[in-house]
Write an enzyme that holds these catalytic residues in place. Sequence first.
Site, PDB file in Angstrom:
ATOM      1  N   LYS A 111      23.501  36.384  33.845  1.00 50.68           N
ATOM      2  CA  LYS A 111      23.710  34.956  34.115  1.00 50.68           C
ATOM      3  C   LYS A 111      22.402  34.213  34.311  1.00 50.68           C
ATOM      4  CE  LYS A 111      28.447  34.721  35.593  1.00 50.68           C
ATOM      5  NZ  LYS A 111      29.437  34.257  36.571  1.00 50.68           N
ATOM      6  N   LYS A 203      32.512  40.449  25.866  1.00 51.41           N
ATOM      7  CA  LYS A 203      33.774  40.257  26.593  1.00 51.41           C
ATOM      8  C   LYS A 203      34.246  38.806  26.466  1.00 51.41           C
ATOM      9  CE  LYS A 203      32.337  39.051  31.162  1.00 51.41           C
ATOM     10  NZ  LYS A 203      31.887  39.319  32.472  1.00 51.41           N
ATOM     11  N   LYS A 206      34.715  32.669  30.014  1.00 41.59           N
ATOM     12  CA  LYS A 206      34.962  31.242  30.206  1.00 41.59           C
ATOM     13  C   LYS A 206      33.843  30.408  29.598  1.00 41.59           C
ATOM     14  CE  LYS A 206      37.066  32.019  34.779  1.00 41.59           C
ATOM     15  NZ  LYS A 206      36.655  32.277  36.175  1.00 41.59           N
TER      16      LYS A 206
HETATM   17  P1  TYM Z   1      35.913  35.613  37.498  1.00 42.03           P
HETATM   18  O1  TYM Z   1      36.323  34.287  38.034  1.00 42.03           O
HETATM   19  O2  TYM Z   1      34.815  35.675  36.508  1.00 42.03           O
HETATM   20  O3  TYM Z   1      37.162  36.335  36.857  1.00 42.03           O
HETATM   21  C1  TYM Z   1      38.399  36.437  37.543  1.00 42.03           C
HETATM   22  C2  TYM Z   1      39.004  37.811  37.285  1.00 42.03           C
HETATM   23  O4  TYM Z   1      39.186  38.005  35.883  1.00 42.03           O
HETATM   24  C3  TYM Z   1      38.584  39.216  35.478  1.00 42.03           C
HETATM   25  N1  TYM Z   1      38.077  39.056  34.104  1.00 42.03           N
HETATM   26  C4  TYM Z   1      38.428  39.838  33.082  1.00 42.03           C
HETATM   27  N2  TYM Z   1      39.266  40.893  33.004  1.00 42.03           N
HETATM   28  C5  TYM Z   1      39.414  41.478  31.796  1.00 42.03           C
HETATM   29  N3  TYM Z   1      38.781  41.050  30.669  1.00 42.03           N
HETATM   30  C6  TYM Z   1      37.923  39.994  30.709  1.00 42.03           C
HETATM   31  N4  TYM Z   1      37.311  39.580  29.589  1.00 42.03           N
HETATM   32  C7  TYM Z   1      37.720  39.344  31.952  1.00 42.03           C
HETATM   33  N5  TYM Z   1      36.965  38.279  32.347  1.00 42.03           N
HETATM   34  C8  TYM Z   1      37.188  38.134  33.660  1.00 42.03           C
HETATM   35  C9  TYM Z   1      37.459  39.443  36.457  1.00 42.03           C
HETATM   36  O5  TYM Z   1      37.085  40.804  36.504  1.00 42.03           O
HETATM   37  C10 TYM Z   1      38.084  38.963  37.750  1.00 42.03           C
HETATM   38  O6  TYM Z   1      38.885  39.985  38.321  1.00 42.03           O
HETATM   39  N6  TYM Z   1      33.135  37.565  41.175  1.00 42.03           N
HETATM   40  C11 TYM Z   1      34.511  37.322  40.733  1.00 42.03           C
HETATM   41  C12 TYM Z   1      35.284  36.466  41.690  1.00 42.03           C
HETATM   42  C13 TYM Z   1      35.305  36.957  43.085  1.00 42.03           C
HETATM   43  C14 TYM Z   1      36.019  38.065  43.607  1.00 42.03           C
HETATM   44  C15 TYM Z   1      35.740  38.095  44.982  1.00 42.03           C
HETATM   45  C16 TYM Z   1      36.834  39.014  43.024  1.00 42.03           C
HETATM   46  C17 TYM Z   1      34.654  36.393  44.137  1.00 42.03           C
HETATM   47  N7  TYM Z   1      34.904  37.067  45.252  1.00 42.03           N
HETATM   48  C18 TYM Z   1      36.259  39.087  45.814  1.00 42.03           C
HETATM   49  C19 TYM Z   1      37.383  40.009  43.866  1.00 42.03           C
HETATM   50  C20 TYM Z   1      37.081  40.027  45.232  1.00 42.03           C
HETATM   51  C21 TYM Z   1      34.451  36.619  39.397  1.00 42.03           C
HETATM   52  O7  TYM Z   1      33.472  36.024  39.039  1.00 42.03           O
HETATM   53  O8  TYM Z   1      35.614  36.619  38.710  1.00 42.03           O
END
Ligand code: TYM
Length: 341
Positions: A111, A203, A206
């Site tokens: 990032k 992957k 967003k």
């Molecule tokens: P974020 O917002 O990027 O994504 C949300 C969830 O979606 C999953 N994900 C995917 N799973 C499969 N294939 C993909 N291409 C894909 N893209 C995203 C992510 O793994 C996530 O589960 N850091 C986290 C948010 C967060 C969090 C937490 C998660 C903040 N605090 C505490 C768990 C516990 C994030 O950026 O997810």
Amino acid sequence: KELVFSGVQPTGNLHLGNYLGAITKFVTLQETHDCIYCVVDMHAITVWQDPAELTRNTREVTAAFIAAGIDPKKNIVFNQSQVTGHAELAWVFNCVARMGWLNRMTQFKEKAGKDRENASVGLYVYPNLMAADILVYRATHVPVGEDQKQHLELARDIAQKFNNDYGDSIRGRGFGDVFFPLPEPIIQGPATRVMSLRDGSKKMSKSEPSDYSRINLTDDADAIAQKIRKAKTDPEPLPSELKGLESRPEADNLVGIFAALDHKTKADVLRDYGGAQFSNFKSALVDLAVTKLGPIGGEMKKLVQDPAHIDAILADGSERAAKIADENMKAVKDIVGFVRR
Ligand code: TYM
């Protein structure tokens, strides 16, 4: 006692990867566990977010949770910034985690890109805040996609170091020898890492500029159909066995998506479609995706028409979350030695 926590960032373009990797798991887990699902607005601002858009996206993620079937009465659904414990515990964790641990985080490297000097400090300590999200509730299980695995390992390291460093202070307060559980990731099923529809080596994300790389949860039937028909494939028909998907990342991805949407394994899908041309398989996938995602997108669009209703859900969830977090933060403050009211 087992407690589930997970979070999703309100950064727009919620997509099929978020849905299959995370949100569907949230829905299933509510049947068996106490669950806390958080819209992590504080994580979102580690990269610049337009304020009005951040507000809109926070409501949109909440709408997605509800449209997908998460019951906000049975579970706690809220946005991170309304519960102060996240920021407070994150500070303590900034002092527990080591620079060397954060330097190894691959997501920060991706990032921040080449211009690391210009990345926000928040982006660097992002994993500490994530550990705080989970541990401020002393949650034990965290459903996430594969891309969050390293962050979860860090959260475990932080929990363990805190338990060790403050061991003497923890003992005798009624918590036993350890205060924080070591949270376990739940990363299961055929779609833990959904790939871009345009490039099987990246992957689904967003932030990818091409909208054809992903299926957004708010895409209508035509958009879903078009994106799947245009999805990159190779010229061979589908294999009948799993090992036939090796070194065919695009085929593997579409089969995984099909399997996850239909609650099957990839082997099941290959049993049904092995030998089929992609044109036929894609038609079946379009039907399946439209059937499963269409109603969710429709419901999301309806829900966001009534922001007051969504804000009320978040306010109620925040109050319930704060009760747990505040209690745990009192204990953390005592353990650390902070004088408190
Ligand atoms: P974020 O917002 O990027 O994504 C949300 C969830 O979606 C999953 N994900 C995917 N799973 C499969 N294939 C993909 N291409 C894909 N893209 C995203 C992510 O793994 C996530 O589960 N850091 C986290 C948010 C967060 C969090 C937490 C998660 C903040 N605090 C505490 C768990 C516990 C994030 O950026 O997810």
